[in-house]
Scaffold this motif. Structure first.
Motif, short mmCIF file in Angstrom:
data_model
loop_
_atom_site.label_atom_id
_atom_site.label_comp_id
_atom_site.label_asym_id
_atom_site.label_seq_id
_atom_site.Cartn_x
_atom_site.Cartn_y
_atom_site.Cartn_z
N LYS A 30 76.97 126.65 -38.27
CA LYS A 30 76.75 125.98 -36.97
C LYS A 30 76.97 124.46 -37.04
O LYS A 30 77.62 123.91 -36.15
N PRO A 31 76.45 123.75 -38.06
CA PRO A 31 76.72 122.30 -38.10
C PRO A 31 78.21 121.98 -38.12
O PRO A 31 78.65 121.00 -37.50
N MET A 32 78.99 122.78 -38.81
CA MET A 32 80.43 122.53 -38.86
C MET A 32 81.06 122.79 -37.48
O MET A 32 81.91 122.03 -37.03
N ALA A 33 80.63 123.87 -36.82
CA ALA A 33 81.14 124.16 -35.48
C ALA A 33 80.77 123.03 -34.51
O ALA A 33 81.57 122.66 -33.65
N GLU A 34 79.58 122.49 -34.66
CA GLU A 34 79.16 121.37 -33.82
C GLU A 34 80.04 120.15 -34.05
O GLU A 34 80.40 119.44 -33.12
N PRO A 52 83.73 125.74 -29.71
CA PRO A 52 83.64 126.32 -31.04
C PRO A 52 82.24 126.85 -31.38
O PRO A 52 82.10 127.86 -32.06
N THR A 53 81.19 126.19 -30.89
CA THR A 53 79.84 126.65 -31.18
C THR A 53 79.58 128.01 -30.55
O THR A 53 78.90 128.86 -31.15
N GLN A 54 80.12 128.25 -29.38
CA GLN A 54 79.93 129.54 -28.72
C GLN A 54 80.75 130.62 -29.41
O GLN A 54 80.30 131.75 -29.58
N MET A 55 81.96 130.28 -29.81
CA MET A 55 82.81 131.26 -30.48
C MET A 55 82.22 131.67 -31.84
O MET A 55 82.32 132.83 -32.23
N LEU A 56 81.59 130.71 -32.52
CA LEU A 56 81.02 131.01 -33.84
C LEU A 56 79.94 132.09 -33.75
O LEU A 56 79.78 132.88 -34.68
#
Length: 126
Positions: free
Chosen positions: A108-112, A95-99
């Motif tokens: 970013k914190p939510m994706a993490e 998810p962090t890469q897709m964001l």
């Protein structure tokens, strides 16, 4: 970037465990695609079992979609379970890469957090 794990369990064993673990962590199972069966029924089989489980955290989905509706194109999170070289592989896109595609650094914190939860769901299903 892909997040991958391997196990000696069957595709269906992992699928069942994954669905249970996802629900336990607050994710809903949106859909399950029996890819190998679908392709076989369409006359274009593959030579291994493949299932895709789509999961979504309503809490996280609501927050990111309130910020940027285009992120819906990357939802829900898809976890592929398939056989490769005698092992069952469990794989998802980070998810962090897709964001990064959506240029929303404040998410970013939510994706993490979603990525951490996805890894836990996958690891606990092995």
């Amino acid at each position: 970037m892909l997040i991958n794990f391997e196990t000696g369990k069957s595709v269906q064993e992992v699928r069942q465990a994954l669905e249970e673990k996802a629900k336990a962590k607050g994710f809903g199972v949106m859909s399950v695609h029996e890819v190998s069966n679908i392709l076989k029924n369409k006359g274009v089989p593959i030579d291994y079992e493949c299932v895709i489980v789509e999961v979504c955290s309503p809490k996280h989905a609501s927050q990111v979609l309130s910020k940027n509706a285009f992120i819906s194109t990357a939802m829900p999170c898809r976890i592929a379970i398939f056989q490769k070289e005698g092992k069952t592989v469990v794989s998802t896109m980070a998810p962090t890469q897709m964001l990064e595609m959506f240029q929303e650094p404040d998410l970013k914190p939510m994706a993490e957090e979603v990525e951490r939860l996805m890894k836990e769901i996958m690891e606990e299903s092995l």
